[in-house]
Design a protein around this motif. Sequence first.
Motif: not given
Length: 593
Positions: A255-257, A260-270, A276-287
């Motif tokens: 989902l996304a906030s 417009g700041r966060w892109l949050l992706t649920l990942y499954l390690s195969t 785990f949740v991959h959080t991508l800060d779109l303002v500060n360009h930091l995952p």
Amino acid sequence: MRRSLFIPAFAAVLLVATVVVGRATDHPMPMTANAVVALPTPTRLPSSPAVAVTLRPATPTPTPKPAEPFLVRTWGAHDRLIAYNPADRQPQWTLPLGIPSADGKHYYTASSGNDATVVDHFDLRTGARTGQFTVFDNWAVSGVSYQGRWLAMTRIMNADEQRAWSLGTHWQTDILVVEATSGFVVHRLRLEGNFDVETISGSGDALFLIQHLPAIHPDHYVIRLYDLTHDMLQADPLRAKGSDEIMAGLAWDGLASSDGRWLLTLYLSTKRDTAFVHTLDLVNHLPVCIDLPSGTGNFDLLKNYTLALTPNNQTLFAANATLGVVAEINMESRQVVRTVKFPAHPTAPSTSGIPESHSVLSKDGHSLYFTNGHTLWDYTIGSDMVRELPVHTARIIGLGLSSDDQHLFLVDMDEAMTILDTPKQGLWYSPENVASADAQHVTSTMSSIPTTQLSTSTVACPVTRPPNPPFVPPPPYLSSPPSLDPHDFWYGTGELWTNLPKDDVWGQLPHEDAGFTQKVFWYQDFDKPESGLTVTGRRLDAAAPPLLVSPTIDGGGFLGATLTGVDFPTLGCWEITGHLKGHDLRFVVEVAP
């Protein structure tokens, strides 16, 4: 690397040329900032009018009376969007497959054919079409900025291009960034390499990309930033400070906030079998990656995680009913700050290839409601209290709340809407009675507004895997399929089943004029056979003509199985559905060179 059917909620609508993504691999893999081999060199597309845009006046569509529709996708993010009217519990309007903006106001669809793509803009609050433009060549919508201003689309390659690039060493990705209101092409990019669009910033100055490495048979990927202001791809991948990790795994949901700041992706390690949740800060360009409680590492159980973000975008909840856990994540520190456990509820492994768990937060910040599709739960935020709620419906495919938090909205797999009063009673679980629970008891998502997206750019093929425990058909059928490959497995139910390959791929198929040819055997009760089997199919990861199906014939020596010939117009990720007397069997395969 295999990515799932999840679309970031505010990826700009870009037009991107890419091929079928590879398989999922284990999550963290060590690398240094300079470990990416042969960094792709971005180039401008030819300045000649290779892409033309034709604006059309919007064709007015009937605008329903102002209301608060409940929006549901009946088959995950790869199906139409249905708006229900809570007043009569009936569908109010329906939109085709498309991508919403994170602010819940805009919705974009694209239909391509005959070397042209028509993009339609809809008001997500009313269902009314508010604009339309045409782009020459075949493209697919791959994202939209969080306020719906910027669009990104992906050029759709034909089968010949896919085969040539898969067999060769050259790979390129074409991307357009479009101003959604005017249809004006702002940026035209050609990247050397295999890229997907992750999202675009709200200001339209930064494009976030997934780069698959290696390009031809990728087994991992990195997050890249394209600076649209200076028209250049940054040399180093994005990663957390001090981290040398790259991304690998299955992107299952997200989902996304709304800001417009966060892109949050649920990942499954195969490989590690963790979530785990991959959080991508779109303002500060930091995952940053945030590990979630993963139990014993049962991959099928991890698929039952569902994410919900508070209205102020400060707290993320990850709930999993089959694991019996709710994790609370502080978005500023990006750490799990509270974990609540309750008796886990076992469910059959997902066979749909899409997320089947859903969650929604009350607007007063008091309650989190979530479901694994079968059971409904209520978690009181800030406490250790979880309760199971009585509900009597078919499998739940949509969950939401009224604006006053007084009513729960449910839509089941029969597309019937149920409205419940916000529950005032139920079976509460606290840490004390969880400890005494029976040990044997432990073994898609749309809420009221769809803030996740599924596009061709971020979707990988969710191929159907062997069920656990294995499906064993009734006598006189054998416990293993009568196929030439000993690794094939049975898949389906006692009413209708088939055999599928364990390696997930249908490759080296004969190529005829109609496409790539394959035969499918369908089995049913030998003593009570039914006639009237119909078969349909559609491509999931890109726009393509529908599956071509030949008339069914008797399978003869295979105990009376029904045989159908199918022709795939293109390579890619394909969903096939068999329909027989009220029973549907769906499975997903990857058609490869």
